[in-house]
Scaffold this motif. Structure first.
Motif, mmCIF file in Angstrom:
data_model
loop_
_atom_site.group_PDB
_atom_site.id
_atom_site.type_symbol
_atom_site.label_atom_id
_atom_site.label_comp_id
_atom_site.label_asym_id
_atom_site.label_seq_id
_atom_site.Cartn_x
_atom_site.Cartn_y
_atom_site.Cartn_z
ATOM 1 N N LEU A 1 0.815 -1.213 0.000
ATOM 2 C CA LEU A 1 0.000 0.000 0.000
ATOM 3 C C LEU A 1 0.851 1.266 0.000
ATOM 4 O O LEU A 1 0.569 2.216 -0.747
ATOM 5 C CB LEU A 1 -0.942 -0.003 1.212
ATOM 6 C CG LEU A 1 -1.858 1.217 1.374
ATOM 7 C CD1 LEU A 1 -2.750 1.382 0.151
ATOM 8 C CD2 LEU A 1 -2.695 1.095 2.634
ATOM 9 N N SER A 2 1.916 1.306 0.816
ATOM 10 C CA SER A 2 2.714 2.534 0.914
ATOM 11 C C SER A 2 3.404 2.867 -0.411
ATOM 12 O O SER A 2 3.438 4.034 -0.830
ATOM 13 C CB SER A 2 3.759 2.415 2.034
ATOM 14 O OG SER A 2 4.634 1.334 1.781
ATOM 15 N N ALA A 3 3.931 1.838 -1.088
ATOM 16 C CA ALA A 3 4.583 2.059 -2.384
ATOM 17 C C ALA A 3 3.579 2.532 -3.416
ATOM 18 O O ALA A 3 3.863 3.423 -4.230
ATOM 19 C CB ALA A 3 5.260 0.773 -2.852
ATOM 20 N N ALA A 4 2.380 1.940 -3.383
ATOM 21 C CA ALA A 4 1.335 2.329 -4.331
ATOM 22 C C ALA A 4 0.884 3.769 -4.078
ATOM 23 O O ALA A 4 0.665 4.538 -5.013
ATOM 24 C CB ALA A 4 0.150 1.377 -4.233
ATOM 25 N N LEU A 5 0.760 4.138 -2.803
ATOM 26 C CA LEU A 5 0.372 5.510 -2.441
ATOM 27 C C LEU A 5 1.368 6.533 -2.985
ATOM 28 O O LEU A 5 0.975 7.533 -3.597
ATOM 29 C CB LEU A 5 0.301 5.648 -0.916
ATOM 30 C CG LEU A 5 -1.048 5.446 -0.233
ATOM 31 C CD1 LEU A 5 -0.859 5.418 1.271
ATOM 32 C CD2 LEU A 5 -2.030 6.534 -0.608
ATOM 33 N N SER A 6 2.663 6.268 -2.772
ATOM 34 C CA SER A 6 3.684 7.214 -3.224
ATOM 35 C C SER A 6 3.738 7.290 -4.746
ATOM 36 O O SER A 6 4.014 8.348 -5.317
ATOM 37 C CB SER A 6 5.065 6.813 -2.673
ATOM 38 O OG SER A 6 5.441 5.533 -3.135
ATOM 39 N N THR A 7 3.436 6.167 -5.419
ATOM 40 C CA THR A 7 3.395 6.153 -6.881
ATOM 41 C C THR A 7 2.283 7.056 -7.393
ATOM 42 O O THR A 7 2.467 7.839 -8.326
ATOM 43 C CB THR A 7 3.183 4.720 -7.413
ATOM 44 O OG1 THR A 7 4.223 3.879 -6.916
ATOM 45 C CG2 THR A 7 3.197 4.689 -8.934
ATOM 46 N N VAL A 8 1.112 6.950 -6.767
ATOM 47 C CA VAL A 8 -0.033 7.781 -7.157
ATOM 48 C C VAL A 8 0.305 9.259 -6.988
ATOM 49 O O VAL A 8 0.125 10.067 -7.906
ATOM 50 C CB VAL A 8 -1.286 7.425 -6.327
ATOM 51 C CG1 VAL A 8 -2.421 8.402 -6.617
ATOM 52 C CG2 VAL A 8 -1.747 6.006 -6.614
ATOM 53 N N VAL A 9 0.811 9.623 -5.825
ATOM 54 C CA VAL A 9 1.136 11.028 -5.534
ATOM 55 C C VAL A 9 2.195 11.536 -6.512
ATOM 56 O O VAL A 9 2.078 12.640 -7.070
ATOM 57 C CB VAL A 9 1.612 11.196 -4.083
ATOM 58 C CG1 VAL A 9 2.093 12.624 -3.826
ATOM 59 C CG2 VAL A 9 0.493 10.829 -3.113
ATOM 60 N N GLY A 10 3.216 10.724 -6.751
ATOM 61 C CA GLY A 10 4.306 11.121 -7.644
ATOM 62 C C GLY A 10 3.866 11.312 -9.080
ATOM 63 O O GLY A 10 4.363 12.200 -9.781
#
Length: 441
Positions: A11-20
């Motif tokens: 989840l954390s990696a996916a969250l940062s991908t979305v924001v980026g």
């Protein structure tokens, strides 16, 4: 060796991908277009950032169902082809090749060049400076991506850091040093109606939120896409929406909307007010690196569309554009996008170019949202690792939001909208010829 993507993303990696993927240049430059549309009224601008965020969240949640169900390379073009057939799929790729990607690259290059001109002490309207810099940066980044992807990846990492630094500094010191200007009242300035301005301000915010369509591409690499993908989309886009709203309140806290509407670079104006001329220039350099990174991202991903069309022989000059260089890059397709972008950049109009690209891409986004409902009916047996929550309410909100943007642009910016449609529809006779040639071979 397996060609399947490894399921390593939590989840954390996916969250940062979305924001980026979503935070780019729009948050730094679009306040001018917003407050011009409201004639200096701050309230509707803040409301537009909220509405744009809600539409984007529902759009991301909806499109992710198709991304997870059709895990093929090619993005929206492939989804639409699978749902509606090859002709509409080609038209999607054609639109992205001749309009969306080069138009967006051109818009970013123009606003990059305007900021360079101001840093050098010239006016941002001095085309003798702006146009050579805009075309120069397009050709430079095309060259970088032609040589190899490793340098492009490094640029993306640096740019991600550099776009967060100005955001954090402006938010933090904006509230400390700001004057406390009106944030909500009035909704719009004199001579402007809320209904008349709403479409224009939404178009502006949706450019800043664009990039969400790529969110679903990470589904194949997620450990638990059914559970974590909607969380990443809602969580990531909610973070982006919160950042956008907070920084726009910070802008207004420092500089009133009536002044922001006159600034080609509202973020730089605010930074200059907070940190003084030298500090403002340092922040502007950070913003420039962020825009450079966004340019790099579009010139890295965009050429993959004409390359994909060329590999199946339905793009004019397919034999040229399907070629890869020694580094494995679709170099001819990169230069195709770069040359078209350079031609668009000759307009020197950031807001006009972004209005054009946002309008036409949302036409195809709506096709994608409707496609979720169509697929549910046509292929109920299709494996869906992720299903859009609150179906069909979420897709219907996305469709309604998209249709509002499209219809409003057709009414209020008819020339831009019709121009985008006509350029896209040229793809129909092109497809007719190239598909016949492919069959006859």
């Amino acid at each position: 060796m397996s060609n399947e993507l490894k399921k390593t993303l939590g989840l954390s990696a996916a969250l940062s991908t979305v924001v980026g993927m979503v935070i780019g240049s729009g948050v730094f430059f679009k306040p001018q277009a917003i407050y011009t549309s409201t004639n200096g009224g701050p309230g509707l601008g803040i409301i537009a950032w909220v509405l744009g965020g809600i539409i984007t969240v529902t759009a991301g949640l909806t499109a992710a169902e198709i991304s997870a169900a059709i895990p093929k390379t090619g993005g929206m073009m492939v989804y639409i082809e699978e749902i509606y057939g090859e002709k509409l799929g080609f038209l999607t790729g054609w639109m992205q090749t001749v309009l969306f990607f080069p138009g967006t690259v051109a818009a970013l290059a123009v606003v990059f060049a305007q900021q360079v001109a101001e840093l050098m002490g010239y006016s941002s309207t001095q085309m003798s400076i702006v146009l050579p810099v805009a075309i120069g940066v397009i050709l430079l980044i095309a060259l970088i991506n032609t040589v190899g992807s490793s340098l492009g990846g490094t640029i993306q990492t640096i740019a991600t850091i550099c776009k967060l630094v100005p955001l954090i500094l402006i938010i933090t010191f904006g509230f400390i040093k700001g004057n406390g200007n009106p944030i909500i009242e009035p909704l719009v300035g004199p001579g402007v109606s809320v209904g008349g301005a709403l479409g224009s301000v939404l178009i502006a915010t949706l450019f800043a939120y664009d990039g969400w369509i790529n969110v679903g591409a990470i589904a194949g690499e997620m450990k638990e896409p059914g559970k974590d993908l909607p969380r990443a989309i809602v969580g990531g886009l909610s973070i982006v929406m919160a950042v956008y709203i907070i920084i726009n309140i910070a802008y207004l806290w420092v500089v009133p909307a009536a002044e922001l509407k006159t600034a080609t670079a509202p973020a730089a104006l605010v930074a200059n007010s907070i940190f003084g001329p030298i500090g403002g220039k340092i922040i502007t350099v950070g913003i420039l690196i962020s825009v450079f990174g966004a340019l790099n991202g579009y010139l890295l991903t965009g050429p993959r569309v004409p390359y994909a069309l060329a590999t199946i022989g339905i793009l004019p000059g397919s034999k040229i554009f399907e070629k890869l260089n020694k580094g494995g890059s679709p170099s001819n397709s990169i230069w195709l996008i770069a040359i078209l972008a350079s031609l668009y950049a000759l307009s020197g109009q950031f807001n006009l170019l972004t209005d054009l690209t946002v309008f036409i891409i949302w036409v195809f986004y709506v096709f994608t949202f409707i496609g979720v409902i169509k697929l549910r009916k046509d292929k109920p047996e299709l494996e869906r690792p992720y299903k859009v929550p609150l179906y069909p309410i979420i897709p219907l909100i996305a469709i309604t939001g998209g249709l509002f943007v499209i219809v409003n642009q057709l009414i209020t910016s008819t020339l831009i909208a019709v121009g985008g449609i006509l350029i896209t529809l040229i793809g129909l006779p092109v497809y007719s010829v190239t598909s016949k040639n492919r069959i006859n071979k």
